[in-house]
Enzyme design. Structure first.
Site, PDB file in Angstrom:
ATOM      1  N   LYS A 230      -4.964  -4.788 -11.197  1.00  0.00           N
ATOM      2  CA  LYS A 230      -5.755  -4.720  -9.914  1.00  0.00           C
ATOM      3  C   LYS A 230      -7.016  -5.261 -10.113  1.00  0.00           C
ATOM      4  O   LYS A 230      -7.369  -6.418  -9.655  1.00  0.00           O
ATOM      5  CB  LYS A 230      -5.725  -3.230  -9.755  1.00  0.00           C
ATOM      6  CG  LYS A 230      -4.527  -2.775  -9.162  1.00  0.00           C
ATOM      7  CD  LYS A 230      -4.714  -1.195  -8.337  1.00  0.00           C
ATOM      8  CE  LYS A 230      -3.564  -0.803  -7.909  1.00  0.00           C
ATOM      9  NZ  LYS A 230      -2.886  -1.237  -6.504  1.00  0.00           N
TER      10      LYS A 230
ATOM     11  N   TYR B 146       6.053  -1.615   2.347  1.00  0.00           N
ATOM     12  CA  TYR B 146       6.904  -0.474   2.839  1.00  0.00           C
ATOM     13  C   TYR B 146       6.739  -0.330   4.466  1.00  0.00           C
ATOM     14  O   TYR B 146       6.233   0.655   5.193  1.00  0.00           O
ATOM     15  CB  TYR B 146       6.213   0.830   2.478  1.00  0.00           C
ATOM     16  CG  TYR B 146       6.356   1.067   0.622  1.00  0.00           C
ATOM     17  CD1 TYR B 146       7.523   1.773   0.422  1.00  0.00           C
ATOM     18  CD2 TYR B 146       5.503   0.439  -0.131  1.00  0.00           C
ATOM     19  CE1 TYR B 146       7.912   1.965  -0.885  1.00  0.00           C
ATOM     20  CE2 TYR B 146       5.910   0.738  -1.564  1.00  0.00           C
ATOM     21  CZ  TYR B 146       7.029   1.524  -1.921  1.00  0.00           C
ATOM     22  OH  TYR B 146       7.449   1.523  -3.290  1.00  0.00           O
TER      23      TYR B 146
ATOM     24  N   TYR C  46       2.913   7.060 -10.032  1.00  0.00           N
ATOM     25  CA  TYR C  46       3.380   6.004  -9.441  1.00  0.00           C
ATOM     26  C   TYR C  46       2.769   4.947 -10.575  1.00  0.00           C
ATOM     27  O   TYR C  46       1.965   4.698 -10.997  1.00  0.00           O
ATOM     28  CB  TYR C  46       2.560   5.446  -8.237  1.00  0.00           C
ATOM     29  CG  TYR C  46       3.116   4.336  -7.602  1.00  0.00           C
ATOM     30  CD1 TYR C  46       4.170   4.228  -6.805  1.00  0.00           C
ATOM     31  CD2 TYR C  46       2.114   3.198  -7.879  1.00  0.00           C
ATOM     32  CE1 TYR C  46       4.357   2.989  -6.331  1.00  0.00           C
ATOM     33  CE2 TYR C  46       2.856   2.062  -7.401  1.00  0.00           C
ATOM     34  CZ  TYR C  46       3.788   1.926  -6.792  1.00  0.00           C
ATOM     35  OH  TYR C  46       4.211   0.801  -6.029  1.00  0.00           O
TER      36      TYR C  46
ATOM     37  N   ASP D 192      -1.116   3.823 -18.034  1.00  0.00           N
ATOM     38  CA  ASP D 192      -1.085   2.796 -16.887  1.00  0.00           C
ATOM     39  C   ASP D 192      -2.612   2.846 -16.406  1.00  0.00           C
ATOM     40  O   ASP D 192      -2.744   4.008 -15.555  1.00  0.00           O
ATOM     41  CB  ASP D 192      -0.081   3.098 -15.862  1.00  0.00           C
ATOM     42  CG  ASP D 192      -0.035   2.402 -14.683  1.00  0.00           C
ATOM     43  OD1 ASP D 192      -1.000   1.836 -14.288  1.00  0.00           O
ATOM     44  OD2 ASP D 192       0.986   2.507 -13.916  1.00  0.00           O
TER      45      ASP D 192
HETATM   46  N1  PMP Z   1       0.544   1.613 -11.608  1.00  0.00           N
HETATM   47  C1  PMP Z   1      -0.270   1.798 -10.935  1.00  0.00           C
HETATM   48  C2  PMP Z   1      -0.967   3.147 -11.327  1.00  0.00           C
HETATM   49  C3  PMP Z   1      -0.644   1.494  -9.590  1.00  0.00           C
HETATM   50  O1  PMP Z   1      -1.517   1.929  -8.688  1.00  0.00           O
HETATM   51  C4  PMP Z   1       0.064   0.373  -9.117  1.00  0.00           C
HETATM   52  C5  PMP Z   1       0.038  -0.367  -7.789  1.00  0.00           C
HETATM   53  N2  PMP Z   1      -0.422   0.489  -6.557  1.00  0.00           N
HETATM   54  C6  PMP Z   1       1.137  -0.313  -9.966  1.00  0.00           C
HETATM   55  C7  PMP Z   1       1.310   0.329 -11.072  1.00  0.00           C
HETATM   56  C8  PMP Z   1       1.878  -1.596  -9.650  1.00  0.00           C
HETATM   57  O2  PMP Z   1       1.097  -2.698  -9.493  1.00  0.00           O
HETATM   58  P1  PMP Z   1       1.324  -4.040  -8.677  1.00  0.00           P
HETATM   59  O3  PMP Z   1       1.349  -3.266  -7.113  1.00  0.00           O
HETATM   60  O4  PMP Z   1       0.388  -4.983  -8.949  1.00  0.00           O
HETATM   61  O5  PMP Z   1       2.808  -4.431  -9.011  1.00  0.00           O
END
Ligand code: PMP
Length: 424
Positions: free
Chosen positions: A276, A18, A146, A247
């Site tokens: 992650k 970003y 997100y 998620d």
């Molecule tokens: N879902 C959540 C809750 C996240 O925090 C993130 C990354 N910040 C993602 C999905 C996307 O993961 P990535 O950046 O490994 O594609």
């Protein structure tokens, strides 16, 4: 060695997350990292408050993870997953089935968090299609969420934060309900959830699934909401015949004080994404898990298969490191460490709530958030923190930290002191 020209190349030619290439912000060259310390190219050491965006739960340069990588490299770094299988992937999937909420039994290995979300959404669509409900092709979700930067994931991110208007012609349109207002420690009375019930009544016949970040909304605003709300959504999904996708990419592997945030509400989702911290921050790897029922329905549908298969699926190097990272986690008293971090963050950050410039302070597990009344000047704040010897990267009006679980009291104190000094 990085010289001035390299840095100028970095600023003008390389996009960071970003960022603008016309108006680049400063970047700090890191030469190496060890334990909880990032070592800058100029020799300065910074105590890491970010765990490289939720990933490095065991810190950096971890001997056991290094060894696991070396051992796997001698065997194979990569091999295709189509028609081939290997021990690191099998062992990892066995572990994931064992540690995730009861009922999640089938695993798809993805190459990043965003991809695992795409996979989850496609699974839900294929599921409904197989049930003869192809009109259930939209998603319901919570504002300020997100889920990643790829198109499908982006379409369920917060409409404002995710800039939906900019991509309006491109993104599919989904249904957004207001963010839950009750805090993590508060409970909901049933009548307060009437808006949610109404939302389901209006939209669920068009939707394949409800997707959410359980209990902690991360990059959309670092908000911790009542587990009661999650329980209610589980009930409503069942009542309206739609799937629940959790998620857990940011929350998974102990960050909130439970191994998975769904456990705060004692809920099993139909589909769950993890990523992650899965490899302890060494490699990009994620997974999407689902139930026997969803997998069976998908595979009995028109396609007869689940329609996804990335090139680097099940990368052996990443899987081997993930196996070791999980082993380290389970032999590390992670609960004690996370609860010690939580206690210290509460003691040292909550008093900041009295400061005039602060709107709210919240702490859950190894996550501390100071929400400011105004937007934080990120380059200025970052410079200040670097001068104080800590690495913190605020966004919007949030100064937040989620340090590696191995951080010691004195180092964490330096981080919270730096935040305090910045604010007061
Ligand atoms: N879902 C959540 C809750 C996240 O925090 C993130 C990354 N910040 C993602 C999905 C996307 O993961 P990535 O950046 O490994 O594609």
């Amino acid at each position: 060695m990085i010289n001035k020209e390299d840095l100028s190349f970095d600023q003008n030619r390389i996009w960071h997350p970003y960022t603008s290439l016309s108006n680049p912000l400063p970047t700090y060259p890191v030469a190496s990292a060890d334990g909880v310390r990032l070592k800058l190219a100029d020799g300065k050491e910074l105590i890491d408050g970010m765990s490289s965006w939720w990933t490095t739960i065991h810190g950096y340069n971890v001997p056991e993870l290094n060894q696991a990588a070396k051992d796997q490299l001698k065997k194979m770094a990569h091999v295709m997953f189509g028609g081939i299988t290997h021990e690191p992937a099998i062992k990892l999937c066995q572990k994931l089935v064992k540690i995730t909420p009861e009922g999640l039994e089938k695993v798809f290995l993805a190459d990043s968090g965003s991809v695992s979300v795409e996979v989850a959404m496609k699974m839900a669509i294929q599921y409904q299609h197989a049930k003869g409900q192809s009109q259930k092709s939209k998603f319901m979700t919570i504002r300020n969420g997100y889920h990643g930067d790829t198109t499908g994931a982006m379409s369920v991110c917060d409409p404002e934060g995710g800039m939906h208007h900019l991509f309006a012609e491109f993104l599919p349109k989904h249904f957004f309900v207001d963010q839950p207002q009750k805090r993590f420690e508060e409970s909901y009375e049933n009548e307060e959830l009437a808006q949610l019930e109404q939302f389901f009544r209006l939209n669920s016949d068009k939707c394949a699934a409800f997707i959410l970040e359980p209990v902690v909304q991360g990059a959309g605003g670092m908000w911790f909401y009542s587990p009661d709300y999650l329980k209610k959504i589980r009930q409503l999904c069942d009542a309206h015949d739609i799937l629940l996708i959790a998620d857990e990419i940011a929350t998974g592997f102990g960050r909130t004080g439970k191994l998975f945030a769904c456990e705060h509400a004692e809920v099993t989702p139909d589909i769950m994404c993890v990523g992650k911290a899965l490899t302890g921050g060494y490699m990009t790897l994620a997974a999407t898990l689902t139930t026997q029922h969803v997998a069976e329905t998908v595979c009995n549908g028109e396609a007869g298969v689940f329609m996804h298969g990335p090139t680097f699926m099940g990368n052996p190097l990443a899987c081997a490191i993930a196996n070791k990272s999980l082993e380290l986690l389970f032999t590390s008293n992670w609960q004690d460490k996370v609860s010690a971090i939580e206690k210290q963050l509460k003691q040292e950050l909550i008093p900041l709530a009295n400061s005039l410039s602060v709107k709210d302070v919240r702490v859950l597990g190894a996550i501390g958030v100071v929400e400011m009344k105004g937007t934080v000047d990120v380059p200025k704040a970052q410079k200040f923190f670097v001068e104080k010897g800590v690495w913190i990267r605020p966004f919007r009006n949030l100064i937040y930290i989620m340090p590696p679980y191995i951080i010691e009291k004195g180092d964490l104190h330096r981080i919270t002191t730096a935040i305090t000094n910045y604010i007061v």
